[in-house]
Each structure stands twice: as structure tokens, then as C-alpha cells.
Design an enzyme around this catalytic site. Structure first.
Site, PDB file in Angstrom:
ATOM      1  N   ASN A 256       0.714  -1.164  -0.115  1.00  0.00           N
ATOM      2  CA  ASN A 256       0.083  -0.014   0.019  1.00  0.00           C
ATOM      3  C   ASN A 256       0.901   1.233  -0.062  1.00  0.00           C
ATOM      4  O   ASN A 256       0.375   2.208  -0.311  1.00  0.00           O
ATOM      5  CB  ASN A 256      -0.787  -0.042   1.207  1.00  0.00           C
TER       6      ASN A 256
ATOM      7  N   TYR B 123      10.942   2.922   0.294  1.00  0.00           N
ATOM      8  CA  TYR B 123      10.278   1.878   0.360  1.00  0.00           C
ATOM      9  C   TYR B 123       9.204   1.683  -0.681  1.00  0.00           C
ATOM     10  O   TYR B 123       9.100   0.861  -1.487  1.00  0.00           O
ATOM     11  CB  TYR B 123       9.999   1.504   1.765  1.00  0.00           C
TER      12      TYR B 123
HETATM   13  P1  NAI Z   1       9.523  -9.487   6.394  1.00  0.00           P
HETATM   14  O1  NAI Z   1      10.454  -8.433   6.771  1.00  0.00           O
HETATM   15  O2  NAI Z   1       9.077 -10.247   7.813  1.00  0.00           O
HETATM   16  O3  NAI Z   1      10.209 -10.635   5.591  1.00  0.00           O
HETATM   17  C1  NAI Z   1      10.940 -10.214   4.401  1.00  0.00           C
HETATM   18  C2  NAI Z   1      11.953 -11.237   4.235  1.00  0.00           C
HETATM   19  O4  NAI Z   1      12.694 -11.154   3.248  1.00  0.00           O
HETATM   20  C3  NAI Z   1      12.887 -11.575   5.586  1.00  0.00           C
HETATM   21  O5  NAI Z   1      12.934 -12.798   6.033  1.00  0.00           O
HETATM   22  C4  NAI Z   1      14.286 -11.087   5.264  1.00  0.00           C
HETATM   23  O6  NAI Z   1      15.454 -11.797   5.684  1.00  0.00           O
HETATM   24  C5  NAI Z   1      14.266 -11.267   3.667  1.00  0.00           C
HETATM   25  N1  NAI Z   1      15.201 -10.436   3.127  1.00  0.00           N
HETATM   26  C6  NAI Z   1      15.518  -9.276   3.310  1.00  0.00           C
HETATM   27  N2  NAI Z   1      16.338  -8.621   2.274  1.00  0.00           N
HETATM   28  C7  NAI Z   1      16.795  -9.927   1.613  1.00  0.00           C
HETATM   29  C8  NAI Z   1      17.533 -10.077   0.687  1.00  0.00           C
HETATM   30  N3  NAI Z   1      18.574  -8.907   0.285  1.00  0.00           N
HETATM   31  N4  NAI Z   1      17.989 -11.073   0.085  1.00  0.00           N
HETATM   32  C9  NAI Z   1      16.951 -12.388   0.433  1.00  0.00           C
HETATM   33  N5  NAI Z   1      16.106 -11.851   1.362  1.00  0.00           N
HETATM   34  C10 NAI Z   1      15.810 -11.148   2.152  1.00  0.00           C
HETATM   35  O7  NAI Z   1       8.273  -8.954   5.754  1.00  0.00           O
HETATM   36  P2  NAI Z   1       6.815  -9.874   5.899  1.00  0.00           P
HETATM   37  O8  NAI Z   1       5.864  -8.710   6.630  1.00  0.00           O
HETATM   38  O9  NAI Z   1       6.860 -11.077   5.902  1.00  0.00           O
HETATM   39  O10 NAI Z   1       6.497  -9.263   4.296  1.00  0.00           O
HETATM   40  C11 NAI Z   1       6.653  -9.916   3.015  1.00  0.00           C
HETATM   41  C12 NAI Z   1       6.557  -9.183   1.821  1.00  0.00           C
HETATM   42  O11 NAI Z   1       5.311  -8.491   1.740  1.00  0.00           O
HETATM   43  C13 NAI Z   1       7.587  -7.971   1.806  1.00  0.00           C
HETATM   44  O12 NAI Z   1       8.060  -7.731   0.337  1.00  0.00           O
HETATM   45  C14 NAI Z   1       7.024  -6.834   2.072  1.00  0.00           C
HETATM   46  O13 NAI Z   1       7.542  -5.473   1.469  1.00  0.00           O
HETATM   47  C15 NAI Z   1       5.536  -7.081   1.715  1.00  0.00           C
HETATM   48  N6  NAI Z   1       4.331  -6.533   2.474  1.00  0.00           N
HETATM   49  C16 NAI Z   1       4.243  -6.854   3.588  1.00  0.00           C
HETATM   50  C17 NAI Z   1       3.038  -6.193   4.340  1.00  0.00           C
HETATM   51  C18 NAI Z   1       2.569  -7.032   5.485  1.00  0.00           C
HETATM   52  O14 NAI Z   1       1.727  -6.314   6.119  1.00  0.00           O
HETATM   53  N7  NAI Z   1       3.150  -8.009   6.213  1.00  0.00           N
HETATM   54  C19 NAI Z   1       2.247  -5.024   4.009  1.00  0.00           C
HETATM   55  C20 NAI Z   1       2.774  -4.838   2.479  1.00  0.00           C
HETATM   56  C21 NAI Z   1       3.895  -5.296   1.838  1.00  0.00           C
HETATM   57  C1  15L Z   2       3.950  -2.537   4.847  1.00  0.00           C
HETATM   58  O1  15L Z   2       4.241  -2.407   3.704  1.00  0.00           O
HETATM   59  C2  15L Z   2       4.924  -3.389   5.623  1.00  0.00           C
HETATM   60  O2  15L Z   2       5.624  -4.358   4.993  1.00  0.00           O
HETATM   61  C3  15L Z   2       4.069  -3.853   6.915  1.00  0.00           C
HETATM   62  O3  15L Z   2       5.140  -3.981   7.821  1.00  0.00           O
HETATM   63  C4  15L Z   2       3.261  -2.876   7.356  1.00  0.00           C
HETATM   64  O4  15L Z   2       3.780  -1.758   7.831  1.00  0.00           O
HETATM   65  C5  15L Z   2       2.307  -2.550   6.191  1.00  0.00           C
HETATM   66  O5  15L Z   2       2.858  -1.961   5.032  1.00  0.00           O
HETATM   67  C6  15L Z   2       1.419  -1.253   6.673  1.00  0.00           C
HETATM   68  O6  15L Z   2       1.229  -0.211   6.018  1.00  0.00           O
HETATM   69  O7  15L Z   2       0.384  -1.603   7.710  1.00  0.00           O
END
Ligand code: NAI
Ligand code: 15L
Length: 264
Positions: free
Chosen positions: A110, A134
């Protein structure tokens, strides 16, 4: 599918969703910066820095689908975002182009549209309005997915995820929350539909409070079931109500819109 790759598999979404996505493939290839050790029978681990093109090419080889969660998931210094979310996305798409063009779920955010106000309902045709390094990197990833679709016929679901956590953590998340079950159901539809193309989908549950309109992707047949509203009383009790002029109330991207640039 024979083999589904999940990048960022050690992170929050990878950890929560990998068992829910297991029925999609004979083998889940789980990847993150370091090896994942608590593997189930149908899982394999392959550590890889997304910024390393040769390693990413080896990672993608033999995979018929990719769920791309890996990368920097919050605001941070440009060098970190550049390696993981800019170079990393190019590496992934180049590897996929050269290795059978598997269908991809791209975890956008988002924050690609964070500077739209919360009192405006937006659909998937609006121009991006990222809210920092980001968000800019997610707009870049969306552009890569679109270009690789138009030029090479590669299919990606671009998911502008809201807030995908066990439950909403604050008042803004009553609108942006997506449950793990709803996200798993969406990803299942993405891999089930015969023709995907390259749609942008807002990743939110069936929240009563919302500023996203997914009607252009109704054809996907994804029907989220959960609703952030069910947590309103808990959020009211657990968190202070933000002031009416707080970024968390004004902007869709909330506090990310107020965060300063992270200098190196
Ligand atoms: P997270 O930060 O918990 O997981 C991301 C993973 O990517 C981590 O385990 C990290 O070690 C790995 N990573 C980071 N840099 C790396 C690299 N250079 N090479 C290989 N691995 C790498 O994030 P989460 O919450 O699991 O989100 C997953 C995806 O979804 C992300 O791309 C995030 O931007 C996106 N996202 C997540 C949201 C949420 O609410 N959880 C909201 C919006 C987007
Ligand atoms: C994101 O993109 C992040 O990965 C997550 O950690 C939250 O901050 C989420 O957006 C959010 O907007 O709540």
C-alpha cells in the site's frame, strides 16, 4: 505445480503462509538470507541474497511458480532497499525470464500509493503516490512486472498488500488489514486461474472500513471473508485514538508518510 518458490520465507508472511500454500505444489522451495531448518517433508531450503544475480538464477531454476515475499519490508536506508528491492527484483525477473517464465506473485505494498488520502477510494488504475524509499521501490517492482508482462508475456499478480498480520494493530489497520487466510485464498486463486495477465490487486480483507476498490479484479473470483471491523472494540480498548490531523488518520500510508528519509 511441481515446485513453488517462496522468497523471504523466514519472514512474517512466509512463516505464516507456507503451510497454507503447501497444497499448491509437490515441493515448496523456501528461500531467505540464511537457511531455514524446520522443514516439513514437502519443503526444501535454499539460502540466497536477492542482490546476487547468479544465486537468484540458481534459485529460480526448476520452479513453476514464485511467491516473492523477500526484501526490505519497511522504510530504511537506500543501500539496503536498493540491493533487496531494486537489484533483487531485476535479478528475480531476469532469472524467471530465462527459466520457463513461471507465474509470479509480487508482494507490493500500500506504500506504493501511500500518499492518497484516506477519504478517497482508489482502484487499481490510479497513478502511484509512494510515501518513501520503500514505497518507491515497490513502484519500481510493479513497473518491472508490467514491463516483463508486456514485453515477454510473463504473468504477475501485483498485490498491494495492506497490513497482513494476525489481527489489526491500530485504527488505520481496521481499513488496511488482511488476514492470513484471505491472503492464502487469494494466492490460490492467482495460481488457479487459467489466464492471469498482470493485474494489480489491493490486499485487504472484506473490511467494512476501506479505501480500496478491487472491482476491476472481480474476475479473479477471490472473495475475502474476514473483516477488520470485528476487532474495532479491541483496537479501541488497546490503542489510543489518533488525533484527527495525525498522518495515520489522513494518509492511506499512515505513519510511513511522516517518516523521515533514512540517511546512510
Ligand atoms: P519480513 O520483513 O518479515 O520478511 C521479509 C523477508 O525477506 C525477511 O525474512 C528477510 O530476511 C528477507 N530479505 C530481506 N532482504 C533480503 C535479501 N537481500 N535477500 C534475501 N532475502 C531478504 O516482511 P513480511 O511482513 O513477511 O512481508 C513480506 C513481503 O510483503 C515484503 O516484500 C513486504 O514488503 C510485503 N508487504 C508486507 C506487508 C505486511 O503487512 N506484512 C504489507 C505490505 C507489503
Ligand atoms: C508494509 O508495507 C509493511 O511491510 C508492513 O510491515 C506494514 O507496515 C504495512 O505495510 C502497513 O502499511 O501496515
Amino acid at each position: 505445480m511441481k515446485r513453488l518458490l517462496i522468497t523471504g520465507a523466514a519472514g512474517g508472511l512466509g512463516t505464516a503462509l507456507r503451510s497454507k500454500l503447501a497444497p499448491l505444489a509437490e515441493t515448496l522451495r523456501l528461500s531467505d538470507m540464511t537457511e531455514i531448518t524446520d522443514l516439513s517433508e514437502n519443503e526444501e531450503s535454499m539460502a540466497c541474497d536477492l542482490g546476487d544475480a547468479a544465486a537468484v538464477e540458481a534459485l529460480v531454476k526448476g520452479c513453476d511458480g514464485i511467491v516473492h515475499f523477500g526484501g526490505k519490508s519497511t522504510e530504511g536506508p537506500w543501500s539496503v532497499i536498493n540491493n533487496a528491492n531494486i537489484q533483487g527484483v531485476i535479478n528475480l525477473y531476469e532469472a524467471a525470464r530465462k527459466n520457463g517464465k513461471p507465474r509470479i506473485v509480487f508482494a507490493s505494498s500500500n506504500h506504493a500509493t501511500g500518499f492518497y488520502p484516506q477519504d478517497q477510494v482508489i482502484d487499481n488504475t490510479v497513478y502511484p503516490r509512494p510515501d518513501g524509499f520503500y514505497g518507491i521501490s515497490k513502484v519500481f517492482g510493479e513497473a518491472v512486472a508490467t514491463a516483463y508482462h508486456d514485453k515477454f508475456g510473463m504473468e504477475t499478480a501485483i498485490v498491494r498488500i495492506g497490513s497482513c498480520f494476525p489481527e489489526p494493530r491500530n485504527h488505520r489497520m481496521l481499513s488496511t488489514w488482511m488476514s492470513y487466510d484471505d491472503f492464502a485464498a487469494m494466492i490460490t486463486r492467482i495460481f488457479d486461474v487459467p489466464k492471469l495477465g498482470c493485474p494489480i490487486i489491493y490486499g485487504a480483507s472484506a473490511n467494512t472500513a476501506t479505501f480500496w476498490d478491487n472491482s476491476n479484479v472481480a474476475w479473479l473470483g477471490w472473495q475475502p471473508k474476514d473483516n477488520g471491523e470485528d476487532y474495532r472494540a479491541k483496537v479501541d480498548a488497546d490503542t489510543p485514538k489518533p488525533a484527527p490531523d495525525a498522518p495515520d488518520v489522513i494518509w492511506q500510508g499512515g505513519m510511513f508518510c511522516a517518516e523521515d528519509i533514512h540517511e546512510e
